[in-house]
Design a protein around this motif. Structure first.
Motif, PDB file in Angstrom:
ATOM      1  N   LEU A  80      -5.426   2.589  -4.154  1.00 42.00           N
ATOM      2  CA  LEU A  80      -4.812   2.389  -2.861  1.00 42.00           C
ATOM      3  C   LEU A  80      -3.256   3.209  -2.950  1.00 42.00           C
ATOM      4  O   LEU A  80      -2.540   3.112  -1.935  1.00 42.00           O
ATOM      5  CB  LEU A  80      -4.800   1.157  -2.169  1.00 42.00           C
ATOM      6  N   GLY A  81      -2.544   3.616  -4.228  1.00 39.71           N
ATOM      7  CA  GLY A  81      -1.431   4.137  -4.434  1.00 39.71           C
ATOM      8  C   GLY A  81      -0.253   3.337  -4.787  1.00 39.71           C
ATOM      9  O   GLY A  81       0.715   3.420  -4.983  1.00 39.71           O
ATOM     10  N   GLY A  82      -0.982   2.195  -5.398  1.00 41.77           N
ATOM     11  CA  GLY A  82       0.062   1.237  -6.061  1.00 41.77           C
ATOM     12  C   GLY A  82       0.561   1.858  -7.556  1.00 41.77           C
ATOM     13  O   GLY A  82      -0.261   2.463  -8.210  1.00 41.77           O
ATOM     14  N   ASN A  83       1.811   1.800  -7.622  1.00 42.65           N
ATOM     15  CA  ASN A  83       2.224   2.324  -9.002  1.00 42.65           C
ATOM     16  C   ASN A  83       2.106   1.249  -9.829  1.00 42.65           C
ATOM     17  O   ASN A  83       2.503  -0.145  -9.579  1.00 42.65           O
ATOM     18  CB  ASN A  83       3.572   2.750  -9.063  1.00 42.65           C
ATOM     19  N   LEU A  84       1.440   1.282 -11.220  1.00 39.15           N
ATOM     20  CA  LEU A  84       1.415   0.155 -12.091  1.00 39.15           C
ATOM     21  C   LEU A  84       2.661  -0.445 -12.527  1.00 39.15           C
ATOM     22  O   LEU A  84       2.666  -1.634 -12.486  1.00 39.15           O
ATOM     23  CB  LEU A  84       0.568   0.696 -13.360  1.00 39.15           C
ATOM     24  N   PHE A  85       3.511   0.310 -12.602  1.00 41.31           N
ATOM     25  CA  PHE A  85       4.959  -0.454 -12.786  1.00 41.31           C
ATOM     26  C   PHE A  85       5.150  -1.371 -11.958  1.00 41.31           C
ATOM     27  O   PHE A  85       5.848  -2.587 -12.564  1.00 41.31           O
ATOM     28  CB  PHE A  85       5.903   0.871 -13.203  1.00 41.31           C
ATOM     29  N   ARG A 132       2.739  12.591  -5.396  1.00 41.15           N
ATOM     30  CA  ARG A 132       3.643  12.547  -3.961  1.00 41.15           C
ATOM     31  C   ARG A 132       2.750  11.691  -2.882  1.00 41.15           C
ATOM     32  O   ARG A 132       3.311  10.846  -2.336  1.00 41.15           O
ATOM     33  CB  ARG A 132       4.060  13.810  -3.590  1.00 41.15           C
ATOM     34  N   ALA A 133       1.462  12.385  -2.686  1.00 42.34           N
ATOM     35  CA  ALA A 133       0.519  11.796  -1.979  1.00 42.34           C
ATOM     36  C   ALA A 133       0.344  10.324  -2.060  1.00 42.34           C
ATOM     37  O   ALA A 133       0.282   9.520  -1.282  1.00 42.34           O
ATOM     38  CB  ALA A 133      -0.654  12.552  -1.630  1.00 42.34           C
ATOM     39  N   GLY A 134       0.127  10.222  -3.295  1.00 44.88           N
ATOM     40  CA  GLY A 134      -0.123   8.489  -3.656  1.00 44.88           C
ATOM     41  C   GLY A 134       1.110   7.722  -3.518  1.00 44.88           C
ATOM     42  O   GLY A 134       0.803   6.638  -3.135  1.00 44.88           O
ATOM     43  N   SER A 135       2.021   8.338  -3.860  1.00 45.44           N
ATOM     44  CA  SER A 135       3.587   7.674  -3.711  1.00 45.44           C
ATOM     45  C   SER A 135       3.520   7.407  -1.995  1.00 45.44           C
ATOM     46  O   SER A 135       3.932   6.105  -1.704  1.00 45.44           O
ATOM     47  CB  SER A 135       4.438   8.380  -4.066  1.00 45.44           C
ATOM     48  N   ILE A 136       3.320   8.249  -1.216  1.00 38.04           N
ATOM     49  CA  ILE A 136       3.436   8.027   0.087  1.00 38.04           C
ATOM     50  C   ILE A 136       2.374   6.923   0.773  1.00 38.04           C
ATOM     51  O   ILE A 136       2.842   5.951   1.466  1.00 38.04           O
ATOM     52  CB  ILE A 136       3.289   9.420   1.138  1.00 38.04           C
ATOM     53  N   ARG A 137       1.023   7.239  -0.056  1.00 41.95           N
ATOM     54  CA  ARG A 137       0.108   6.316   0.847  1.00 41.95           C
ATOM     55  C   ARG A 137       0.387   4.781   0.168  1.00 41.95           C
ATOM     56  O   ARG A 137      -0.056   3.846   0.936  1.00 41.95           O
ATOM     57  CB  ARG A 137      -1.291   6.607  -0.085  1.00 41.95           C
ATOM     58  N   GLY A 138       0.891   4.683  -1.115  1.00 43.53           N
ATOM     59  CA  GLY A 138       1.231   3.315  -1.544  1.00 43.53           C
ATOM     60  C   GLY A 138       2.570   2.833  -1.242  1.00 43.53           C
ATOM     61  O   GLY A 138       2.971   1.804  -1.892  1.00 43.53           O
ATOM     62  N   TYR A 139       3.425   3.275  -0.231  1.00 41.55           N
ATOM     63  CA  TYR A 139       4.658   3.082  -0.077  1.00 41.55           C
ATOM     64  C   TYR A 139       4.833   1.490   0.067  1.00 41.55           C
ATOM     65  O   TYR A 139       5.606   0.400  -0.532  1.00 41.55           O
ATOM     66  CB  TYR A 139       5.233   3.900   0.907  1.00 41.55           C
ATOM     67  N   LYS A 140       4.018   0.878   1.027  1.00 41.68           N
ATOM     68  CA  LYS A 140       4.238  -0.538   1.548  1.00 41.68           C
ATOM     69  C   LYS A 140       3.753  -1.567   0.379  1.00 41.68           C
ATOM     70  O   LYS A 140       4.594  -2.394   0.308  1.00 41.68           O
ATOM     71  CB  LYS A 140       3.218  -0.745   2.750  1.00 41.68           C
ATOM     72  N   ILE A 141       2.619  -1.241  -0.252  1.00 44.75           N
ATOM     73  CA  ILE A 141       2.324  -2.417  -1.311  1.00 44.75           C
ATOM     74  C   ILE A 141       3.269  -2.117  -2.469  1.00 44.75           C
ATOM     75  O   ILE A 141       3.549  -3.195  -3.109  1.00 44.75           O
ATOM     76  CB  ILE A 141       0.921  -1.733  -1.823  1.00 44.75           C
ATOM     77  N   ASN A 142       3.981  -0.751  -2.949  1.00 43.84           N
ATOM     78  CA  ASN A 142       4.887  -0.798  -3.903  1.00 43.84           C
ATOM     79  C   ASN A 142       6.225  -1.610  -3.444  1.00 43.84           C
ATOM     80  O   ASN A 142       6.892  -2.155  -4.337  1.00 43.84           O
ATOM     81  CB  ASN A 142       5.059   0.608  -4.158  1.00 43.84           C
TER      82      ASN A 142
END
Length: 116
Positions: A72-77, A15-25
């Motif tokens: 930085l929170g980017g989801n590889l997908f 969850r923390a990674g998802s929030i951190r990477g929101y913009k890049i994702n």
């Protein structure tokens, strides 16, 4: 409290990674639309600015530092959508994630013959 699992040298996408990477994702996911892919190819920095990426995130994307984007929170997908614009072979991304050269990755992980 739930038990936390870690794998050495592997960023945890929680969850923390998802929030951190929101913009890049969000930026990477938007590349699913043809007009966004064209904007990315035409002026990559301006496209990244539209999503409010930090200088660190922009540098990771612009240098195609796949490992750093994930850190930085980017989801590889989602990040794979960037690779589709270039195009970048998925094996190069796998090599980056494994901190290996592309040639070593092909040989050690996929059993391919070494070049040269």
């Amino acid at each position: 409290m739930p038990e936390q699992h870690t794998i050495p040298d592997t960023p945890l996408f929680d969850r923390a990674g998802s929030i951190r990477g929101y913009k890049i994702n969000k930026m990477a996911m938007a590349l699913g639309q043809p007009q966004n892919r064209e904007a990315f190819k035409t002026d990559e920095e301006a496209y990244l600015d539209r999503f409010g990426l930090t200088p660190e995130e922009k540098a990771a994307v612009m240098s195609r530092d796949w490992h750093e984007m994930v850190r930085l929170g980017g989801n590889l997908f989602f990040i794979l959508k960037i690779a589709a614009v270039d195009p970048t072979p998925i094996t190069q991304i796998g090599a980056a994630q494994a901190s290996m050269s592309h040639d070593d990755f092909l040989y050690e992980r996929l059993g391919k013959k070494r070049n040269g």
